[in-house]
Design a protein around this motif. Sequence first.
Motif, mmCIF file in Angstrom:
data_model
loop_
_atom_site.group_PDB
_atom_site.id
_atom_site.type_symbol
_atom_site.label_atom_id
_atom_site.label_comp_id
_atom_site.label_asym_id
_atom_site.label_seq_id
_atom_site.Cartn_x
_atom_site.Cartn_y
_atom_site.Cartn_z
ATOM 1 N N ASN A 157 0.864 -1.177 0.000
ATOM 2 C CA ASN A 157 0.000 0.000 0.000
ATOM 3 C C ASN A 157 0.902 1.230 0.000
ATOM 4 O OD1 ASN A 157 -1.501 2.310 1.153
ATOM 5 N ND2 ASN A 157 -3.158 0.845 1.393
ATOM 6 N N THR A 208 0.445 4.450 0.559
ATOM 7 C CA THR A 208 0.318 5.389 1.669
ATOM 8 C C THR A 208 1.069 4.869 2.894
ATOM 9 O OG1 THR A 208 -1.886 5.991 0.859
ATOM 10 C CG2 THR A 208 -1.307 6.686 3.085
ATOM 11 N N PRO A 246 -4.441 8.729 3.271
ATOM 12 C CA PRO A 246 -4.830 8.050 2.031
ATOM 13 C C PRO A 246 -5.551 8.971 1.056
ATOM 14 C CG PRO A 246 -5.260 6.642 3.910
ATOM 15 C CD PRO A 246 -4.863 7.983 4.470
ATOM 16 N N ARG A 294 -3.231 3.335 -9.915
ATOM 17 C CA ARG A 294 -4.659 2.997 -9.872
ATOM 18 C C ARG A 294 -5.084 2.247 -11.134
ATOM 19 N NH1 ARG A 294 -6.590 2.698 -4.859
ATOM 20 N NH2 ARG A 294 -6.589 4.668 -3.731
ATOM 21 N N GLU A 350 -3.218 -3.883 -2.442
ATOM 22 C CA GLU A 350 -4.231 -3.448 -1.478
ATOM 23 C C GLU A 350 -4.976 -2.193 -1.928
ATOM 24 O OE1 GLU A 350 -2.315 -2.903 2.268
ATOM 25 O OE2 GLU A 350 -1.501 -4.947 2.346
ATOM 26 N N ASP A 351 -6.216 -2.062 -1.452
ATOM 27 C CA ASP A 351 -7.011 -0.831 -1.575
ATOM 28 C C ASP A 351 -7.139 -0.305 -3.001
ATOM 29 O OD1 ASP A 351 -7.372 -0.916 1.145
ATOM 30 O OD2 ASP A 351 -5.773 0.519 1.594
ATOM 31 N N GLY A 352 -7.228 -1.199 -3.955
ATOM 32 C CA GLY A 352 -7.428 -0.771 -5.329
ATOM 33 C C GLY A 352 -6.168 -0.353 -6.057
ATOM 34 N N TRP A 353 -5.005 -0.566 -5.441
ATOM 35 C CA TRP A 353 -3.736 -0.219 -6.073
ATOM 36 C C TRP A 353 -3.195 -1.413 -6.866
ATOM 37 C CZ3 TRP A 353 -2.083 4.615 -6.435
ATOM 38 C CH2 TRP A 353 -2.543 5.549 -5.497
#
Length: 261
Positions: free
Chosen positions: A65, A67, A113, A240, A251-254
Motif C-alpha cells: 500500500n 500510503t 490516504p 490505480r 491493497e485498496d485498489g492499487w
Amino acid sequence: MASAVSLSVFRLRLAPILFQKLLGVQTAFITSAAKMSDNDSNSAWRREYKNGESPFLLEENIPHNPTTLFDQWFRNVADQRDLMFEEVNAVALSTCCNNKPSTRMVLLKSYSPEGFVFYTNYTSRKGRELDENPFWPKVHRQIRIEGRVEKAPVEWADKYWNSRPVAARIGSKASDQSKPVESRVVLEARKAELEKVAEANGDEAITKPDHWGGFILKPEYYEFWQGQSNRLHDRIVFSRSADEEGVKPVEDGWHMKRICP
C-alpha cells in the motif's frame, strides 16, 4: 478546479542514512576533485548509494500500500536526530506555465490516504498556476507522486491558520505574495500595523485572509526509488490503473510493479 499534477519529494529528505554515509566520503572526493581541472572534476564526482537499514527495495519486504510505505519512509526521516537539515517536511514545488518552469520550497503539512496537503497564498504565482498546471515537488530514497490537485476545504485552512504562531500569521497577512513591493520598509510598516491590532485585540484578531488556504494532491500514481551505487536502482510503482504493463493487484485498489532503473 482540479488539475493533473506530479509530486516528487527530494531524494535527500528520505535518505538520512545515505546522506550521513556520504559525508564520510565527501572529503576524499573533494580532495581528489581539487587535483583535477574544472572540466574533469564534475564527471569524477561519485556518491555511494547505500541504505544501511534496508540495502534493497524488495517487494516482499514492503507494504503493498503506497500510503503505508510513504508513512514508513517519512517517519524514518523524522526519527533521525543527527540530520543536516531541520525541516524534514520541506519539499520542492515546481510549476510550469507557458513553458516557463518555476521552483520554490513549501512545507508538507499533512498526508493521508486521501492526499498530501500544503498551504499557501492562492493569489501567489504558485497558487495561480496550481489552478491549471502540473507541478513536481521532490523528498532521498525518492518518491514521485502523480494525481489531481484541488483546493483543500476552508475548514482545514482555518484550523491550520489558527494553530500558527501569531508572528507567522502576521507575516502572511502583511505580504501580497509574489506581487511587487516598493521596499522592505513597506512590509515592516504593514507588519507593525498588524502587531498593534494583535496587541490591542488579541492574537485571534489576525484572521486568515480569504486568498490563503490549502491544496491537496489526490494521488493516482506513486514511484518509490532507492539508489544503488552500481546504478541498478530499485523502482517500485503503485498505480490505480489496471491496464499498465506488468502490474499486479495489491491493497485498496492499487496495482504494483517493478520498473527498470
